[in-house]
Motif scaffolding. Structure first.
Motif, PDB file in Angstrom:
ATOM      1  N   PRO A   1      11.954  11.900  72.233  1.00 44.65           N
ATOM      2  CA  PRO A   1      12.347  12.863  73.273  1.00 44.65           C
ATOM      3  C   PRO A   1      11.895  14.291  72.959  1.00 44.65           C
ATOM      4  O   PRO A   1      11.406  15.001  73.856  1.00 44.65           O
ATOM      5  CB  PRO A   1      13.877  12.755  73.308  1.00 44.65           C
ATOM      6  CG  PRO A   1      14.162  11.362  72.849  1.00 44.65           C
ATOM      7  CD  PRO A   1      13.120  11.104  71.780  1.00 44.65           C
TER       8      PRO A   1
ATOM      9  N   TRP B   1       8.064  14.460  73.430  1.00 48.32           N
ATOM     10  CA  TRP B   1       7.748  14.484  74.855  1.00 48.32           C
ATOM     11  C   TRP B   1       7.945  15.888  75.425  1.00 48.32           C
ATOM     12  O   TRP B   1       7.090  16.416  76.136  1.00 48.32           O
ATOM     13  CB  TRP B   1       8.588  13.471  75.630  1.00 48.32           C
ATOM     14  CG  TRP B   1       8.583  13.734  77.102  1.00 48.32           C
ATOM     15  CD1 TRP B   1       9.623  14.191  77.852  1.00 48.32           C
ATOM     16  CD2 TRP B   1       7.481  13.607  78.002  1.00 48.32           C
ATOM     17  NE1 TRP B   1       9.233  14.353  79.156  1.00 48.32           N
ATOM     18  CE2 TRP B   1       7.922  13.995  79.286  1.00 48.32           C
ATOM     19  CE3 TRP B   1       6.159  13.205  77.865  1.00 48.32           C
ATOM     20  CZ2 TRP B   1       7.103  13.994  80.405  1.00 48.32           C
ATOM     21  CZ3 TRP B   1       5.325  13.202  78.978  1.00 48.32           C
ATOM     22  CH2 TRP B   1       5.802  13.589  80.226  1.00 48.32           C
ATOM     23  N   GLU B   2       9.066  16.493  75.105  1.00 50.16           N
ATOM     24  CA  GLU B   2       9.355  17.838  75.607  1.00 50.16           C
ATOM     25  C   GLU B   2       8.281  18.831  75.147  1.00 50.16           C
ATOM     26  O   GLU B   2       7.823  19.669  75.924  1.00 50.16           O
ATOM     27  CB  GLU B   2      10.730  18.278  75.119  1.00 50.16           C
ATOM     28  CG  GLU B   2      11.177  19.603  75.704  1.00 50.16           C
ATOM     29  CD  GLU B   2      12.592  19.949  75.306  1.00 50.16           C
ATOM     30  OE1 GLU B   2      12.831  21.141  75.043  1.00 50.16           O
ATOM     31  OE2 GLU B   2      13.450  19.053  75.267  1.00 50.16           O
TER      32      GLU B   2
ATOM     33  N   SER C   1       4.808  18.137  76.883  1.00 49.85           N
ATOM     34  CA  SER C   1       4.795  18.346  78.330  1.00 49.85           C
ATOM     35  C   SER C   1       5.075  19.800  78.718  1.00 49.85           C
ATOM     36  O   SER C   1       5.247  20.100  79.892  1.00 49.85           O
ATOM     37  CB  SER C   1       5.782  17.392  79.020  1.00 49.85           C
ATOM     38  OG  SER C   1       7.108  17.621  78.580  1.00 49.85           O
TER      39      SER C   1
ATOM     40  N   TYR D   1      -1.051  11.331  79.007  1.00 46.69           N
ATOM     41  CA  TYR D   1       0.292  11.155  78.452  1.00 46.69           C
ATOM     42  C   TYR D   1       1.045  12.473  78.291  1.00 46.69           C
ATOM     43  O   TYR D   1       2.235  12.464  78.040  1.00 46.69           O
ATOM     44  CB  TYR D   1       0.273  10.362  77.144  1.00 46.69           C
ATOM     45  CG  TYR D   1      -0.508  10.984  76.013  1.00 46.69           C
ATOM     46  CD1 TYR D   1       0.033  12.015  75.250  1.00 46.69           C
ATOM     47  CD2 TYR D   1      -1.772  10.515  75.689  1.00 46.69           C
ATOM     48  CE1 TYR D   1      -0.670  12.577  74.199  1.00 46.69           C
ATOM     49  CE2 TYR D   1      -2.479  11.058  74.639  1.00 46.69           C
ATOM     50  CZ  TYR D   1      -1.924  12.089  73.901  1.00 46.69           C
ATOM     51  OH  TYR D   1      -2.624  12.639  72.863  1.00 46.69           O
TER      52      TYR D   1
ATOM     53  N   ASP E   1       2.971  12.411  82.018  1.00 49.35           N
ATOM     54  CA  ASP E   1       3.660  11.249  82.577  1.00 49.35           C
ATOM     55  C   ASP E   1       4.425  10.544  81.462  1.00 49.35           C
ATOM     56  O   ASP E   1       3.813  10.078  80.499  1.00 49.35           O
ATOM     57  CB  ASP E   1       2.624  10.306  83.210  1.00 49.35           C
ATOM     58  CG  ASP E   1       3.237   9.079  83.824  1.00 49.35           C
ATOM     59  OD1 ASP E   1       3.590   8.149  83.063  1.00 49.35           O
ATOM     60  OD2 ASP E   1       3.360   9.030  85.056  1.00 49.35           O
ATOM     61  N   ARG E   2       5.723  10.470  81.594  1.00 46.80           N
ATOM     62  CA  ARG E   2       6.552   9.896  80.521  1.00 46.80           C
ATOM     63  C   ARG E   2       6.209   8.437  80.262  1.00 46.80           C
ATOM     64  O   ARG E   2       6.220   7.993  79.110  1.00 46.80           O
ATOM     65  CB  ARG E   2       8.043  10.066  80.856  1.00 46.80           C
ATOM     66  CG  ARG E   2       8.974   9.557  79.773  1.00 46.80           C
ATOM     67  CD  ARG E   2       8.762  10.306  78.446  1.00 46.80           C
ATOM     68  NE  ARG E   2       9.374   9.657  77.311  1.00 46.80           N
ATOM     69  CZ  ARG E   2      10.474  10.068  76.719  1.00 46.80           C
ATOM     70  NH1 ARG E   2      11.113  11.132  77.152  1.00 46.80           N
ATOM     71  NH2 ARG E   2      10.953   9.413  75.684  1.00 46.80           N
ATOM     72  N   LYS E   3       5.891   7.688  81.286  1.00 44.76           N
ATOM     73  CA  LYS E   3       5.531   6.284  81.088  1.00 44.76           C
ATOM     74  C   LYS E   3       4.238   6.175  80.265  1.00 44.76           C
ATOM     75  O   LYS E   3       4.141   5.360  79.352  1.00 44.76           O
ATOM     76  CB  LYS E   3       5.381   5.592  82.448  1.00 44.76           C
ATOM     77  CG  LYS E   3       5.291   4.105  82.380  1.00 44.76           C
ATOM     78  CD  LYS E   3       5.318   3.520  83.785  1.00 44.76           C
ATOM     79  CE  LYS E   3       5.357   2.023  83.729  1.00 44.76           C
ATOM     80  NZ  LYS E   3       5.421   1.440  85.068  1.00 44.76           N
TER      81      LYS E   3
ATOM     82  N   PHE F   1       3.148   8.488  78.208  1.00 42.98           N
ATOM     83  CA  PHE F   1       3.531   8.984  76.889  1.00 42.98           C
ATOM     84  C   PHE F   1       4.099   7.840  76.048  1.00 42.98           C
ATOM     85  O   PHE F   1       3.679   7.622  74.913  1.00 42.98           O
ATOM     86  CB  PHE F   1       4.563  10.109  77.054  1.00 42.98           C
ATOM     87  CG  PHE F   1       5.217  10.543  75.771  1.00 42.98           C
ATOM     88  CD1 PHE F   1       4.649  11.525  74.978  1.00 42.98           C
ATOM     89  CD2 PHE F   1       6.424   9.982  75.372  1.00 42.98           C
ATOM     90  CE1 PHE F   1       5.259  11.926  73.797  1.00 42.98           C
ATOM     91  CE2 PHE F   1       7.043  10.382  74.198  1.00 42.98           C
ATOM     92  CZ  PHE F   1       6.453  11.354  73.404  1.00 42.98           C
ATOM     93  N   ASP F   2       5.063   7.108  76.604  1.00 46.70           N
ATOM     94  CA  ASP F   2       5.693   6.008  75.871  1.00 46.70           C
ATOM     95  C   ASP F   2       4.664   4.944  75.483  1.00 46.70           C
ATOM     96  O   ASP F   2       4.675   4.452  74.344  1.00 46.70           O
ATOM     97  CB  ASP F   2       6.817   5.386  76.691  1.00 46.70           C
ATOM     98  CG  ASP F   2       8.025   6.307  76.832  1.00 46.70           C
ATOM     99  OD1 ASP F   2       8.189   7.229  76.003  1.00 46.70           O
ATOM    100  OD2 ASP F   2       8.808   6.104  77.783  1.00 46.70           O
TER     101      ASP F   2
END
Length: 158
Positions: A16, A19-20, A23, A37, A40-42, A44-45
């Motif tokens: 998390p 990601w922050e 992004s 990535y 887009d969180r998907k 990224f994961d």
């Protein structure tokens, strides 16, 4: 004020924060060369699952005084190993990127190591140079974050 910088294996609980950081639109503009990535969180994961499962990638979480402030990695085939790193924008200018990159290149025995940076990203170029990288080339490449081609520099650590 001295900050304790450490690298460790990426944990699920780091994602998390990473990601922050990745992004952050202001940081993306400075870095310029971003990937899908970053937006887009998907994606990224999926990306992080791939790189964390790839034994050829050395991926580390960067900690400053025990707090997740970024990541650093070495990837690519043996004769084309490249470094990448990302430090949370609120921690820029504190020497964290330089300390983390120095630790990372110490973990990697392959040489040469390569890096790319936007030519106007003087902060990142300075970090790389402090760690022994030298500018060995220039070119142009598409910067997703800026939506246009930009000048880039190639740096090498021999």
């Amino acid at each position: 004020m001295t900050v304790a910088i450490a690298l460790r294996a990426v944990r699920d609980s780091d994602l998390p924060a990473l990601w922050e950081q990745l992004s952050d639109p202001e940081a993306q503009q400075v870095a310029a060369v971003t990937r899908e990535y970053n937006y887009d969180r998907k994606e990224f994961d999926a990306h992080w699952a791939r790189v964390r499962g790839d034994a050829s990638v050395t991926m580390r979480t960067v900690l400053a005084d025990g707090v997740v402030v970024g990541h650093a990695a070495v990837y690519g085939p043996p004769d084309e190993r490249e470094v990448t790193y990302w430090i949370d924008r609120v921690h820029w200018g504190r020497g964290i990127a330089t300390a983390a990159l120095a630790q990372l290149v110490g973990l990697e025995s392959a040489r040469p190591l390569f890096a790319h940076a936007a030519a106007d990203n003087t902060g990142s170029i300075r970090v790389l140079e402090k760690c022994g990288f030298v500018v060995t080339g220039r070119g142009r490449g598409f910067a997703f974050a800026r939506g246009q081609d930009i000048d880039e520099v190639l740096l090498t650590l021999a």
